[in-house]
Design a protein around this motif. Structure first.
Motif, PDB file in Angstrom:
ATOM      1  N   ALA A 300      43.044 -22.112 -29.130  1.00  0.00           N
ATOM      2  CA  ALA A 300      44.478 -21.816 -29.099  1.00  0.00           C
ATOM      3  C   ALA A 300      45.325 -23.084 -29.023  1.00  0.00           C
ATOM      4  N   GLU A 301      44.912 -24.035 -28.226  1.00  0.00           N
ATOM      5  CA  GLU A 301      45.739 -25.207 -27.964  1.00  0.00           C
ATOM      6  C   GLU A 301      45.285 -26.446 -28.736  1.00  0.00           C
ATOM      7  N   GLU A 302      43.994 -26.729 -28.701  1.00  0.00           N
ATOM      8  CA  GLU A 302      43.514 -27.934 -29.380  1.00  0.00           C
ATOM      9  C   GLU A 302      43.492 -27.761 -30.901  1.00  0.00           C
ATOM     10  N   LEU A 303      43.010 -26.596 -31.364  1.00  0.00           N
ATOM     11  CA  LEU A 303      42.971 -26.339 -32.810  1.00  0.00           C
ATOM     12  C   LEU A 303      44.254 -25.695 -33.301  1.00  0.00           C
ATOM     13  N   ARG A 304      45.126 -25.332 -32.365  1.00  0.00           N
ATOM     14  CA  ARG A 304      46.456 -24.759 -32.658  1.00  0.00           C
ATOM     15  C   ARG A 304      46.355 -23.484 -33.501  1.00  0.00           C
ATOM     16  N   THR A 305      45.423 -22.634 -33.137  1.00  0.00           N
ATOM     17  CA  THR A 305      45.361 -21.312 -33.769  1.00  0.00           C
ATOM     18  C   THR A 305      46.240 -20.320 -33.035  1.00  0.00           C
ATOM     19  N   PHE A 306      46.605 -20.692 -31.778  1.00  0.00           N
ATOM     20  CA  PHE A 306      47.444 -19.858 -30.915  1.00  0.00           C
ATOM     21  C   PHE A 306      46.795 -18.503 -30.626  1.00  0.00           C
ATOM     22  N   ARG A 307      45.489 -18.463 -30.741  1.00  0.00           N
ATOM     23  CA  ARG A 307      44.733 -17.266 -30.391  1.00  0.00           C
ATOM     24  C   ARG A 307      43.630 -17.675 -29.427  1.00  0.00           C
ATOM     25  N   TYR A 308      43.561 -17.021 -28.302  1.00  0.00           N
ATOM     26  CA  TYR A 308      42.551 -17.341 -27.305  1.00  0.00           C
ATOM     27  C   TYR A 308      41.262 -16.602 -27.655  1.00  0.00           C
ATOM     28  N   GLU A 309      40.547 -17.162 -28.628  1.00  0.00           N
ATOM     29  CA  GLU A 309      39.314 -16.575 -29.126  1.00  0.00           C
ATOM     30  C   GLU A 309      38.183 -17.597 -29.080  1.00  0.00           C
ATOM     31  N   ARG A 310      36.984 -17.080 -28.950  1.00  0.00           N
ATOM     32  CA  ARG A 310      35.789 -17.904 -29.099  1.00  0.00           C
ATOM     33  C   ARG A 310      35.007 -17.346 -30.273  1.00  0.00           C
ATOM     34  N   TYR A 311      34.758 -18.181 -31.259  1.00  0.00           N
ATOM     35  CA  TYR A 311      34.164 -17.660 -32.489  1.00  0.00           C
ATOM     36  C   TYR A 311      32.737 -17.184 -32.292  1.00  0.00           C
ATOM     37  N   ASP A 312      31.894 -17.977 -31.630  1.00  0.00           N
ATOM     38  CA  ASP A 312      30.512 -17.552 -31.423  1.00  0.00           C
ATOM     39  C   ASP A 312      30.066 -17.864 -30.002  1.00  0.00           C
ATOM     40  N   ASN A 313      29.051 -17.148 -29.564  1.00  0.00           N
ATOM     41  CA  ASN A 313      28.536 -17.275 -28.205  1.00  0.00           C
ATOM     42  C   ASN A 313      27.067 -17.674 -28.219  1.00  0.00           C
ATOM     43  N   GLU A 314      26.565 -18.067 -27.036  1.00  0.00           N
ATOM     44  CA  GLU A 314      25.166 -18.445 -26.918  1.00  0.00           C
ATOM     45  C   GLU A 314      24.230 -17.266 -27.138  1.00  0.00           C
ATOM     46  N   VAL A 315      24.731 -16.060 -26.924  1.00  0.00           N
ATOM     47  CA  VAL A 315      23.918 -14.852 -27.036  1.00  0.00           C
ATOM     48  C   VAL A 315      24.018 -14.300 -28.454  1.00  0.00           C
ATOM     49  N   GLY A 316      22.899 -14.330 -29.190  1.00  0.00           N
ATOM     50  CA  GLY A 316      22.904 -13.970 -30.601  1.00  0.00           C
ATOM     51  C   GLY A 316      23.400 -12.564 -30.877  1.00  0.00           C
ATOM     52  N   ILE A 317      22.958 -11.590 -30.096  1.00  0.00           N
ATOM     53  CA  ILE A 317      23.323 -10.203 -30.370  1.00  0.00           C
ATOM     54  C   ILE A 317      24.813  -9.971 -30.194  1.00  0.00           C
ATOM     55  N   LEU A 318      25.471 -10.764 -29.337  1.00  0.00           N
ATOM     56  CA  LEU A 318      26.912 -10.633 -29.144  1.00  0.00           C
ATOM     57  C   LEU A 318      27.669 -11.081 -30.392  1.00  0.00           C
ATOM     58  N   ASN A 319      27.153 -12.078 -31.079  1.00  0.00           N
ATOM     59  CA  ASN A 319      27.785 -12.524 -32.320  1.00  0.00           C
ATOM     60  C   ASN A 319      27.626 -11.480 -33.420  1.00  0.00           C
ATOM     61  N   VAL A 320      26.420 -10.913 -33.514  1.00  0.00           N
ATOM     62  CA  VAL A 320      26.188  -9.856 -34.497  1.00  0.00           C
ATOM     63  C   VAL A 320      27.137  -8.693 -34.230  1.00  0.00           C
ATOM     64  N   PHE A 321      27.321  -8.337 -32.966  1.00  0.00           N
ATOM     65  CA  PHE A 321      28.216  -7.242 -32.588  1.00  0.00           C
ATOM     66  C   PHE A 321      29.674  -7.568 -32.923  1.00  0.00           C
ATOM     67  N   THR A 322      30.110  -8.778 -32.566  1.00  0.00           N
ATOM     68  CA  THR A 322      31.500  -9.164 -32.818  1.00  0.00           C
ATOM     69  C   THR A 322      31.817  -9.196 -34.307  1.00  0.00           C
ATOM     70  N   TRP A 323      30.919  -9.745 -35.096  1.00  0.00           N
ATOM     71  CA  TRP A 323      31.181  -9.921 -36.526  1.00  0.00           C
ATOM     72  C   TRP A 323      30.937  -8.664 -37.356  1.00  0.00           C
ATOM     73  N   THR A 324      29.923  -7.867 -36.949  1.00  0.00           N
ATOM     74  CA  THR A 324      29.530  -6.724 -37.800  1.00  0.00           C
ATOM     75  C   THR A 324      29.549  -5.383 -37.073  1.00  0.00           C
ATOM     76  N   GLY A 325      29.883  -5.375 -35.782  1.00  0.00           N
ATOM     77  CA  GLY A 325      30.018  -4.128 -35.041  1.00  0.00           C
ATOM     78  C   GLY A 325      28.696  -3.469 -34.688  1.00  0.00           C
ATOM     79  N   ILE A 326      28.793  -2.276 -34.137  1.00  0.00           N
ATOM     80  CA  ILE A 326      27.597  -1.510 -33.779  1.00  0.00           C
ATOM     81  C   ILE A 326      26.747  -1.228 -35.011  1.00  0.00           C
TER      82      ILE A 326
END
Length: 433
Positions: A300-326
Motif C-alpha cells: 500500500a505504501e512502499e509500492l503505492r498500490t494503496f491496497r493493504y494486500e499480500r499477494y502470496d503467503n508461505e502456505v501454498g494451499i492459501l495461495n491456491v485458495f486466494t487465486w483460484t477459490g475453493i
C-alpha cells in the motif's frame, strides 16, 4: 531426436536451481527479465517436447490435472481484467508461471527423461553448490539441494558411496538450518520413509491406502478443529510442556521460537479476506492477493498500490485458495490424491508405494509451507507427482528401480527392462490404471 533436444530440459533445470536461490544470495544471480525468460523457455519446452516424452496411455488418469489447468487459465484471464497496476500484472505473470508449472507432470511421466534430469543435476548443479555456499544464506541450502531429498527415498537400493553422500548432505542441511523447520522436515522425512521398504511385509498396500486417505483428510479436520477453537496444531506451545529452550537465532540474526505459531494469523487473514470480498468459491484471480493488516503496508505504501494486500503467503494451499477459490483447492486436492492412490494401489514396486506416501505428505505440507513459485522446490514436487501418474514407472519392479536409480549415478548401458513389465494382475479389473 537430436542431442540438443534431448538434453535441453535437464540443462534448463540446472539454471532453474541457481535462480531459485536468488533471494538469499549476496551475488546477483538474475532479475525479473532473465527469470521470466527462463520460465517461459521451460514452459515452451514442456509444451513442444511432449511429443517426444509424453506417453498418451497415461491420459485417462490425468483428468483432474486437465481440469485444474483449464481453471487456472480462466483465473489468469479473469486477472487480466482485474489488474489495475504494474504490480498486479507482475503478480499475474508470476502466479501464472507458478500454477501452470503443473503442466510439467505430462513430461515427467517418462522414466528416461526423469533419470536424465537427475543425472545432469548431479553432474553439474551439485558440484556447483560448493561455490554458491559462499554467497547464499543457510536458508537457501534446502532449496538448492532439494533433489537430494528425492534420492533419499531410495536409500535401500543405492550403492554405499552415494548412500553416504546423500545421508551426509541431508544431515548437513538439517543441522545448518535447524531453525528453518521446513528444511528439517523435507530432508529428514524422505530418509525415514526409505525405511518403510524394510517393513513392506507388514505395511501392505491396503494399510498404506488407509494411511493415505487419513493424511489427505487430516488438514480439513485440523482446520475445522482450529476454527471451532477445539485444537490448533500451530499452537503446540500451549499443549506441550517442555523444559528445553526452543528459541534459536536464525540466519538473519533474529530470535525465533521453533514451536512458535507463525501460521494461524495467515489462515485468519486469508479466509476473512475471501469472505469479506466474496471470492470464496472462485478466487480473487491470479492478479490479486488477500487483505493483510500484517503485511499489506508494504504494497500500500512502499509500492503505492494503496491496497493493504499480500499477494502470496508461505502456505501454498492459501495461495491456491486466494487465486483460484475453493474450486481450485478441490482440483488441487484430486491431483495429489489420484497420484498417491495410483502409486500405492496400482504399482509393482514398493518404492512407488513409498512415493505415494511421500506425495500424501507433500499434500499435508502444502497446508504448512510451500510458496507457490516457479522454482526448483516446486518443480521437484511435480516430478514426483509425474512419476506416480506414469504407467511406465508403475510397471517397474523393485529390481527395475534399482537399475533405473543406478543409471542416475552413472550411464546405464543395460536395456530398460521396465517397459516390458505389466500392471499387477489384481488391478486389471480397474481398467489397467
Amino acid at each position: 531426436m537430436n542431442s540438443l533436444k534431448k538434453n535441453i530440459l535437464p540443462f534448463l533445470f540446472v539454471f532453474l536451481t541457481m535462480t531459485s536461490i536468488t533471494q538469499w544470495s549476496s551475488f546477483p544471480i538474475g532479475n525479473t527479465f532473465t527469470d521470466w525468460t527462463l520460465f517461459l523457455t521451460i514452459m515452451l519446452t514442456f509444451l513442444f517436447q511432449n511429443k517426444y516424452w509424453y506417453d498418451k496411455s497415461n491420459k485417462d488418469n490425468l483428468w483432474a490435472l486437465k481440469i485444474y489447468l483449464f481453471w487456472v487459465i480462466i483465473c489468469f484471464i479473469r486477472g487480466v481484467f482485474v489488474a489495475e497496476f504494474y504490480w498486479d500484472f507482475k503478480n499475474l505473470i508470476n502466479g501464472g508461471f507458478a500454477l501452470l508449472m503443473v503442466y510439467s507432470v505430462y513430461t515427467f511421466t517418462n522414466p528416461i527423461l526423469v533419470q536424465l534430469v537427475f543425472r545432469k543435476w548431479l553432474q553439474i548443479a551439485f558440484p556447483l553448490f560448493i561455490l554458491f555456499i559462499l554467497v547464499v544464506d543457510i536458508d537457501a541450502y534446502g532449496f538448492y539441494l532439494i533433489p537430494i531429498s528425492f534420492l533419499a527415498l531410495f536409500l535401500p537400493i543405492i550403492n554405499s558411496k552415494w548412500k553416504l553422500i546423500i545421508v551426509s548432505v541431508s544431515l548437513f542441511v538439517i543441522i545448518a538450518s535447524v531453525e528453518a523447520r521446513t528444511n528439517v522436515i523435507k530432508f529428514s522425512v524422505p530418509i525415514l520413509f526409505s525405511f518403510l521398504f524394510y517393513f513392506r511385509k507388514m505395511l501392505v498396500p491396503k494399510l498404506l491406502a488407509k494411511i493415505q486417505l487419513f493424511v489427505f483428510i487430516l488438514p480439513f479436520v485440523l482446520l475445522f478443529l482450529a476454527a471451532t477453537g477445539i485444537f490448533n496444531i500451530f499452537k503446540m506451545d500451549e499443549y506441550i510442556s517442555t523444559k528445553s529452550n526452543t528459541v534459536r537465532v536464525n540466519s538473519q540474526g533474529m530470535e525465533e521460537d521453533l514451536l512458535g505459531d507463525s501460521r494461524t494469523f495467515l489462515f485468519q487473514e486469508v479466509i476473512l479476506s475471501a469472505i469479506k470480498n466474496d471470492y470464496v468459491l472462485f478466487g480473487r484471480t491470479l492478479a490479486r492477493g488477500n487483505d493483510s493488516a500484517s503485511f499489506g503496508a508494504g504494497a500500500a505504501e512502499e509500492l503505492r498500490t494503496f491496497r493493504y494486500e499480500r499477494y502470496d503467503n508461505e502456505v501454498g494451499i492459501l495461495n491456491v485458495f486466494t487465486w483460484t477459490g475453493i474450486v481450485g483447492v478441490i482440483l488441487y486436492f484430486f491431483i495429489f490424491f489420484k497420484a498417491a492412490r495410483l502409486a500405492i494401489v496400482y504399482s509393482n514396486s514398493y518404492f512407488l508405494k513409498i512415493l505415494g506416501i511421500y506425495v500424501s505428505f507433500r499434500w499435508l505440507t502444502s497446508w504448512i509451507e510451500d510458496f507457490n513459485r516457479f522454482d526448483i522446490m516446486n518443480l521437484f514436487i511435480w516430478i514426483v507427482v509425474g512419476i506416480c501418474y506414469s504407467k511406465q514407472f508403475r510397471k517397474m519392479s523393485d529390481q527395475d528401480f534399482k537399475i533405473w536409480m543406478n543409471g542416475i549415478f552413472k550411464r546405464n548401458n543395460k536395456k530398460h527392462s521396465f517397459i516390458s513389465y505389466k500392471i499387477p494382475s489384481n488391478t486389471t479389473s480397474l481398467n489397467g490404471k
